[in-house]
Write a protein that holds these residues in place. Structure first.
Motif, PDB file in Angstrom:
ATOM      1  N   GLY A 205       0.776  -1.223   0.000  1.00  0.00           N
ATOM      2  CA  GLY A 205       0.000   0.000   0.000  1.00  0.00           C
ATOM      3  C   GLY A 205       0.809   1.275   0.000  1.00  0.00           C
ATOM      4  N   LYS A 206       2.127   1.156  -0.084  1.00  0.00           N
ATOM      5  CA  LYS A 206       2.978   2.347  -0.059  1.00  0.00           C
ATOM      6  C   LYS A 206       3.803   2.443  -1.341  1.00  0.00           C
ATOM      7  N   GLU A 207       4.310   3.634  -1.582  1.00  0.00           N
ATOM      8  CA  GLU A 207       5.160   3.828  -2.743  1.00  0.00           C
ATOM      9  C   GLU A 207       6.554   3.257  -2.495  1.00  0.00           C
ATOM     10  N   ARG A 208       7.226   2.965  -3.588  1.00  0.00           N
ATOM     11  CA  ARG A 208       8.605   2.487  -3.480  1.00  0.00           C
ATOM     12  C   ARG A 208       9.481   3.632  -2.991  1.00  0.00           C
ATOM     13  N   GLU A 209      10.311   3.359  -1.994  1.00  0.00           N
ATOM     14  CA  GLU A 209      11.148   4.400  -1.429  1.00  0.00           C
ATOM     15  C   GLU A 209      12.608   3.990  -1.438  1.00  0.00           C
ATOM     16  N   GLY A 210      13.464   4.973  -1.621  1.00  0.00           N
ATOM     17  CA  GLY A 210      14.884   4.711  -1.594  1.00  0.00           C
ATOM     18  C   GLY A 210      15.361   4.429  -0.182  1.00  0.00           C
ATOM     19  N   VAL A 211      16.273   3.487  -0.062  1.00  0.00           N
ATOM     20  CA  VAL A 211      16.841   3.121   1.233  1.00  0.00           C
ATOM     21  C   VAL A 211      18.298   3.570   1.318  1.00  0.00           C
TER      22      VAL A 211
ATOM     23  N   ASP B   2      33.460   6.406  -6.564  1.00  0.00           N
ATOM     24  CA  ASP B   2      34.302   6.563  -5.385  1.00  0.00           C
ATOM     25  C   ASP B   2      33.848   5.719  -4.206  1.00  0.00           C
ATOM     26  N   GLY B   3      32.780   4.968  -4.407  1.00  0.00           N
ATOM     27  CA  GLY B   3      32.285   4.117  -3.319  1.00  0.00           C
ATOM     28  C   GLY B   3      31.553   4.866  -2.229  1.00  0.00           C
ATOM     29  N   ASN B   4      31.296   6.153  -2.436  1.00  0.00           N
ATOM     30  CA  ASN B   4      30.546   6.907  -1.421  1.00  0.00           C
ATOM     31  C   ASN B   4      29.154   6.306  -1.246  1.00  0.00           C
ATOM     32  N   THR B   5      28.682   6.374  -0.010  1.00  0.00           N
ATOM     33  CA  THR B   5      27.379   5.786   0.313  1.00  0.00           C
ATOM     34  C   THR B   5      26.405   6.843   0.809  1.00  0.00           C
ATOM     35  N   TYR B   6      25.138   6.586   0.580  1.00  0.00           N
ATOM     36  CA  TYR B   6      24.089   7.509   0.981  1.00  0.00           C
ATOM     37  C   TYR B   6      22.939   6.708   1.574  1.00  0.00           C
ATOM     38  N   TYR B   7      22.304   7.302   2.558  1.00  0.00           N
ATOM     39  CA  TYR B   7      21.154   6.675   3.202  1.00  0.00           C
ATOM     40  C   TYR B   7      20.005   7.676   3.190  1.00  0.00           C
ATOM     41  N   TYR B   8      18.859   7.195   2.726  1.00  0.00           N
ATOM     42  CA  TYR B   8      17.722   8.085   2.558  1.00  0.00           C
ATOM     43  C   TYR B   8      16.741   7.923   3.711  1.00  0.00           C
ATOM     44  N   GLY B   9      16.513   8.995   4.414  1.00  0.00           N
ATOM     45  CA  GLY B   9      15.597   8.944   5.541  1.00  0.00           C
ATOM     46  C   GLY B   9      16.320   8.552   6.815  1.00  0.00           C
ATOM     47  N   ASN B  10      15.887   9.137   7.889  1.00  0.00           N
ATOM     48  CA  ASN B  10      16.543   8.885   9.173  1.00  0.00           C
ATOM     49  C   ASN B  10      16.234   7.500   9.728  1.00  0.00           C
ATOM     50  N   SER B  11      15.234   6.837   9.186  1.00  0.00           N
ATOM     51  CA  SER B  11      14.797   5.590   9.798  1.00  0.00           C
ATOM     52  C   SER B  11      15.830   4.468   9.663  1.00  0.00           C
ATOM     53  N   VAL B  12      16.703   4.538   8.653  1.00  0.00           N
ATOM     54  CA  VAL B  12      17.657   3.439   8.461  1.00  0.00           C
ATOM     55  C   VAL B  12      19.080   3.830   8.843  1.00  0.00           C
ATOM     56  N   LYS B  13      19.325   5.108   9.012  1.00  0.00           N
ATOM     57  CA  LYS B  13      20.684   5.544   9.343  1.00  0.00           C
ATOM     58  C   LYS B  13      21.122   4.947  10.665  1.00  0.00           C
ATOM     59  N   GLY B  14      22.323   4.426  10.665  1.00  0.00           N
ATOM     60  CA  GLY B  14      22.868   3.799  11.858  1.00  0.00           C
ATOM     61  C   GLY B  14      22.488   2.342  12.014  1.00  0.00           C
ATOM     62  N   ARG B  15      21.523   1.880  11.233  1.00  0.00           N
ATOM     63  CA  ARG B  15      21.106   0.470  11.310  1.00  0.00           C
ATOM     64  C   ARG B  15      21.452  -0.305  10.052  1.00  0.00           C
ATOM     65  N   PHE B  16      21.403   0.352   8.905  1.00  0.00           N
ATOM     66  CA  PHE B  16      21.675  -0.300   7.619  1.00  0.00           C
ATOM     67  C   PHE B  16      23.028   0.154   7.094  1.00  0.00           C
ATOM     68  N   THR B  17      23.718  -0.772   6.447  1.00  0.00           N
ATOM     69  CA  THR B  17      25.002  -0.452   5.823  1.00  0.00           C
ATOM     70  C   THR B  17      25.053  -1.047   4.427  1.00  0.00           C
ATOM     71  N   ILE B  18      25.336  -0.195   3.454  1.00  0.00           N
ATOM     72  CA  ILE B  18      25.480  -0.664   2.083  1.00  0.00           C
ATOM     73  C   ILE B  18      26.964  -0.799   1.769  1.00  0.00           C
TER      74      ILE B  18
END
Length: 128
Positions: free
Chosen positions: A45-51, A58-74
């Motif tokens: 029921g929700k739209e697809r969202e970036g994680v 350069d291998g730089n990483t980005y995390y979208y939204g505060n909900s995953v920061k500190g818990r997810f690692t790409i």
């Protein structure tokens, strides 16, 4: 035809961990290291969202939204031609189908339309 293939989803209890993998299939010799790779998720029921996203240049990483920061690692392992999403301290609100997506550009984006390679998705279910 090259496709992306996700694996590693499953059912866990809140606080648990999963590691998702994204690998290329369909063409031997294809290299993911020339692609920006992002993880998206879509809950019912929700739209697809970036994680999260990892750049190719350069291998730089980005995390979208505060909900995953500190818990997810790409991360990416170019030798294995695989991108990973390590997910720790999972919460019920992380329940969704997780997709990896690739783009031959150099800029990370959390807009799905920017990506031309997609996997079929892997289900992640977190119970309380």
């Amino acid at each position: 035809q090259v496709q992306l293939e996700e694996s590693g989803g499953g059912s866990v209890q809140a606080g648990g961990s999963l590691r998702l993998s994204c690998a290329a299939s369909g063409f031997s010799g294809f290299s993911l290291d020339s692609y920006v790779i992002s993880w998206f998720r879509q809950a019912p029921g929700k739209e697809r969202e970036g994680v999260s996203c990892i750049r190719n240049s350069d291998g730089n990483t980005y995390y979208y939204g505060n909900s995953v920061k500190g818990r997810f690692t790409i991360s990416r392992d170019n030798a294995k031609n695989t991108v990973y999403l390590q997910m720790n301290n999972l919460k019920p609100e992380d329940t969704a189908i997780y997709y990896c997506a690739g783009d031959q550009g150099i800029v990370c984006s959390n807009f799905p339309l920017e990506y031309d390679l997609w996997g079929q998705g892997t289900q992640v279910t977190v119970s309380s």
